[in-house]
Each structure stands twice: as C-alpha cells, then as structure tokens.
Design a protein around this motif. Structure first.
Motif, PDB file in Angstrom:
ATOM      1  N   ASP A 115     -84.100  50.597  84.718  1.00  0.00           N
ATOM      2  CA  ASP A 115     -84.154  51.757  85.605  1.00  0.00           C
ATOM      3  C   ASP A 115     -85.590  52.222  85.853  1.00  0.00           C
ATOM      4  O   ASP A 115     -85.823  53.101  86.702  1.00  0.00           O
ATOM      5  N   CYS A 145     -92.063  69.629  84.646  1.00  0.00           N
ATOM      6  CA  CYS A 145     -91.449  69.060  85.854  1.00  0.00           C
ATOM      7  C   CYS A 145     -89.936  69.230  85.844  1.00  0.00           C
ATOM      8  O   CYS A 145     -89.269  68.904  86.824  1.00  0.00           O
ATOM      9  N   ARG A 178     -88.007  67.731  83.519  1.00  0.00           N
ATOM     10  CA  ARG A 178     -87.433  66.621  82.756  1.00  0.00           C
ATOM     11  C   ARG A 178     -87.852  66.744  81.296  1.00  0.00           C
ATOM     12  O   ARG A 178     -88.815  67.409  80.972  1.00  0.00           O
ATOM     13  N   GLY A 238     -88.574  60.371  81.795  1.00  0.00           N
ATOM     14  CA  GLY A 238     -87.532  60.866  82.684  1.00  0.00           C
ATOM     15  C   GLY A 238     -88.041  61.068  84.093  1.00  0.00           C
ATOM     16  O   GLY A 238     -87.347  60.761  85.073  1.00  0.00           O
ATOM     17  N   LEU A 239     -89.261  61.591  84.229  1.00  0.00           N
ATOM     18  CA  LEU A 239     -89.845  61.753  85.558  1.00  0.00           C
ATOM     19  C   LEU A 239     -90.130  60.394  86.182  1.00  0.00           C
ATOM     20  O   LEU A 239     -89.902  60.190  87.382  1.00  0.00           O
ATOM     21  N   ARG A 244     -88.513  57.649  85.811  1.00  0.00           N
ATOM     22  CA  ARG A 244     -87.257  57.108  86.336  1.00  0.00           C
ATOM     23  C   ARG A 244     -86.940  57.697  87.707  1.00  0.00           C
ATOM     24  O   ARG A 244     -86.525  56.984  88.631  1.00  0.00           O
ATOM     25  N   ASP A 245     -87.128  59.013  87.856  1.00  0.00           N
ATOM     26  CA  ASP A 245     -86.807  59.660  89.127  1.00  0.00           C
ATOM     27  C   ASP A 245     -87.777  59.255  90.229  1.00  0.00           C
ATOM     28  O   ASP A 245     -87.402  59.175  91.400  1.00  0.00           O
ATOM     29  N   ILE A 246     -89.036  58.975  89.869  1.00  0.00           N
ATOM     30  CA  ILE A 246     -89.984  58.491  90.866  1.00  0.00           C
ATOM     31  C   ILE A 246     -89.601  57.089  91.322  1.00  0.00           C
ATOM     32  O   ILE A 246     -89.605  56.781  92.518  1.00  0.00           O
ATOM     33  N   THR A 279     -86.665  55.699  91.361  1.00  0.00           N
ATOM     34  CA  THR A 279     -85.450  55.720  92.178  1.00  0.00           C
ATOM     35  C   THR A 279     -85.625  56.472  93.481  1.00  0.00           C
ATOM     36  O   THR A 279     -84.708  56.505  94.299  1.00  0.00           O
ATOM     37  N   LYS A 321     -86.108  59.743  93.915  1.00  0.00           N
ATOM     38  CA  LYS A 321     -85.636  61.128  93.937  1.00  0.00           C
ATOM     39  C   LYS A 321     -86.784  62.102  94.169  1.00  0.00           C
ATOM     40  O   LYS A 321     -86.620  63.143  94.806  1.00  0.00           O
ATOM     41  N   VAL A 322     -87.951  61.792  93.620  1.00  0.00           N
ATOM     42  CA  VAL A 322     -89.155  62.610  93.792  1.00  0.00           C
ATOM     43  C   VAL A 322     -90.355  61.679  93.908  1.00  0.00           C
ATOM     44  O   VAL A 322     -90.251  60.471  93.679  1.00  0.00           O
TER      45      VAL A 322
END
Length: 235
Positions: A120, A162, A164, A169-170, A172-174, A176, A178-179
């Motif tokens: 991920d 942030c 997370r 965790g951040l 992962r969101d970058i 994908t 998301k941010v």
C-alpha cells in the motif's frame, strides 16, 4: 528533495535496479543520492555501496551498529537528510521506514508473500512478478519519470498534526492520492528551514516558539515593518 525506496526480498535485484534508476535520473539532469540499509553492517569493501558511489553524488549506509557518511554509532534515517543534498534520494531497503513511496522489486521466490513489503506504499513494481493493483514497469526510463512525478520525503517526526497516527499513515494516503505531500503540516508551515538544501520539518509547537521569538526580536530592529521576512543563517 524527492525520495523513493526500493524494497524487495533478498537477491531480488534491488541494487541493480537502484543503479539503473540512478543513471536514468542523472541522464535527466538530476543530482542523485543513495542510502542503503543493511542488517549485517558494512565491511568497507561492500560492493553495493561502492557501485552506488560510482554513479551517485552522495552515498550513505545505515547498519545496526554504525552509520556512514560516517558516524561510529547508529543514527536514525532522518538525521542524514541534510547531508544527502540532492534532487532525488534513492533508498535501498529499510522496509520498516514509511517516509517515502516505494518500488517493489519482485524477482525470485516470493514464498513469504508480499504483504510484508507493504504494497500500500508502492507506486510501482519491477521484475518478473506483478501485483494487480500496482502499475508494473519494465523500462527504467519510464520508471524514472514516475519517480520525478510521484516521489516525496516525509520528515519522520510522527507528530500526528496531519490527523494520522504517524508519517507512514500519511505516506499511504499520499500514495493512494487521498492527499498531497502538502498535507504534512510539519513541512508546510509558516517557517521554512533548509539545511544544505534539505528542508527540515518541525512540529507546530516548535514552530510557534521559534516564530514568536523571531517576531519579537525583529520588532526591536530599525527598519522593521510587518511582512514576509527572509533570514539566512550559517549553522
């Protein structure tokens, strides 16, 4: 500084890919640094770091009992950022480090599966195996273009500002989508500090202390006026 990690099983071709990617990025006019993680330490005749040194502008090694560019003790990965001044940092290994996106090098026997590689966090795969949800590459030049577009480096503060739990965790969101990297408030705040071209992150609490102190001192100077201040300091 942009950064990408190359993660994979032992003998999967991580160093070969890292060297090819470094050469492709250099051909694109980028300066390139490399950092290699080792579980067994370095014997100072280490072939991999020697090969990286032939291509990259700066090379670092991180082992269980030493770190080089060079300290005779263990140091944490973020401690090296100011010393690895380059446009792009290639990190080989360090599978538990979640500060960069990663390319999964998937050659050889994957008897242990791929979950331990934390796909991920991956923006690409390379090698004979593929994963359905991650783009597969067989061209180093195309992979280098992806790295220039998608690579990032988080500061490793795990400050949770942030929203997370930690930097991983951040990340992962970058990855994908998301941010964006600007969601890291430790790197995008009212104070920007660069050491040898490498941006230094700071927690909002530290930012507030520094900002308040500097503002009050500047107000005592002749010529002071409200606005954006630029301060250059040798440290």
């Amino acid at each position: 500084m942009k950064a990408i990690s190359i993660i994979g099983p032992k003998n999967s071709g991580k160093t070969t890919l890292g060297l090819q990617l470094a050469e492709a990025l250099k051909d694109m006019g980028q300066t390139v640094a490399a950092a290699k993680f080792s579980h067994h330490g370095f014997d100072w005749q280490d072939a991999d770091t020697t090969e990286y040194a032939k291509v990259c502008d700066t090379v670092a090694g991180l082992g269980p009992s030493e770190t080089f560019v060079r300290w005779d003790k263990h140091n944490f990965f973020p401690d090296l950022f100011p010393l690895l001044s380059a446009d792009v940092l290639i990190v080989e290994g360090g599978k538990t480090i979640g500060l960069t996106p990663r390319v999964l090098c998937l050659n050889g026997d994957l008897k242990d599966g791929t979950d331990w590689l934390e796909p991920d966090l991956a923006i690409a795969t390379w090698g004979e195996h593929t994963l359905a949800s991650i783009p597969a590459f067989d061209s180093v030049e195309e992979l280098a273009k992806l790295v220039m577009n998608k690579a990032f480096l988080l500061p490793g503060l795990d400050c949770s500002t942030c929203g997370r739990e930690n930097c991983k965790g951040l990340a992962r969101d970058i990855v994908t989508g998301k941010v964006g990297p600007e969601a890291c408030l430790a790197m995008h705040n009212s104070i920007k500090v660069d050491i040898n071209g490498a941006s230094i992150g700071m927690k909002p609490f530290v930012e507030n202390i520094i900002a308040a102190s500097v503002r009050e001192m500047l107000r005592t100077l002749k010529g002071y006026a409200p606005g954006k201040a630029t301060i250059s300091l040798d440290v």
